[in-house]
Motif scaffolding. Structure first.
Motif, short mmCIF file in Angstrom:
data_model
loop_
_atom_site.label_atom_id
_atom_site.label_comp_id
_atom_site.label_asym_id
_atom_site.label_seq_id
_atom_site.Cartn_x
_atom_site.Cartn_y
_atom_site.Cartn_z
N UNK A 132 117.85 80.25 5.47
CA UNK A 132 119.17 80.47 4.89
C UNK A 132 120.17 79.43 5.41
N UNK A 133 120.16 79.18 6.71
CA UNK A 133 121.05 78.17 7.29
C UNK A 133 120.80 76.80 6.67
N UNK A 134 119.54 76.44 6.52
CA UNK A 134 119.18 75.13 5.97
C UNK A 134 119.62 75.01 4.51
N UNK A 135 119.35 76.03 3.71
CA UNK A 135 119.71 76.00 2.30
C UNK A 135 121.24 75.97 2.15
N UNK A 136 121.93 76.71 2.99
CA UNK A 136 123.40 76.70 2.97
C UNK A 136 123.93 75.31 3.30
N UNK A 137 123.33 74.67 4.29
CA UNK A 137 123.72 73.31 4.66
C UNK A 137 123.52 72.36 3.47
N UNK A 138 122.36 72.42 2.84
CA UNK A 138 122.08 71.55 1.70
C UNK A 138 123.06 71.77 0.56
N UNK A 139 123.43 73.01 0.33
CA UNK A 139 124.33 73.33 -0.78
C UNK A 139 125.75 72.86 -0.52
N UNK A 140 126.15 72.79 0.75
CA UNK A 140 127.54 72.48 1.08
C UNK A 140 127.80 71.02 1.40
N UNK A 141 126.79 70.24 1.69
CA UNK A 141 127.01 68.86 2.11
C UNK A 141 126.51 67.87 1.06
N UNK A 142 127.36 66.88 0.83
CA UNK A 142 126.97 65.81 -0.09
C UNK A 142 125.98 64.89 0.61
#
Length: 67
Positions: A25-35
């Motif tokens: 979840x942390x990894x997917x959230x990071x990918x979704x929020x960062x360009x």
């Protein structure tokens, strides 16, 4: 690069122990929020000429001369 569907990801997620789901979840959230860095770099390069108009003025040189 292999094609991955949401269904394949869900299948793998269901096999993970609960404690690893938080990491996912942390990894997917990071990918979704960062360009991506390349997109950020392109934005920086595109804005450089516009910002240079303001930065490269004698008044700016004078204002920053003591630093």
């Amino acid at each position: 690069m292999q094609v991955v569907s949401i269904a394949k990801i869900e299948e793998q997620l269901r096999r993970l122990p609960e404690e690893k789901l938080a990491v996912v979840y942390d990894f997917v959230s990071y990918l979704a929020e960062h360009r991506p860095a390349s997109e950020a770099l392109q934005t920086m390069l595109a804005s450089e000429a516009v910002l240079a108009r303001d930065w490269n003025r004698p008044e700016e040189d004078e204002a920053w001369a003591d630093l």
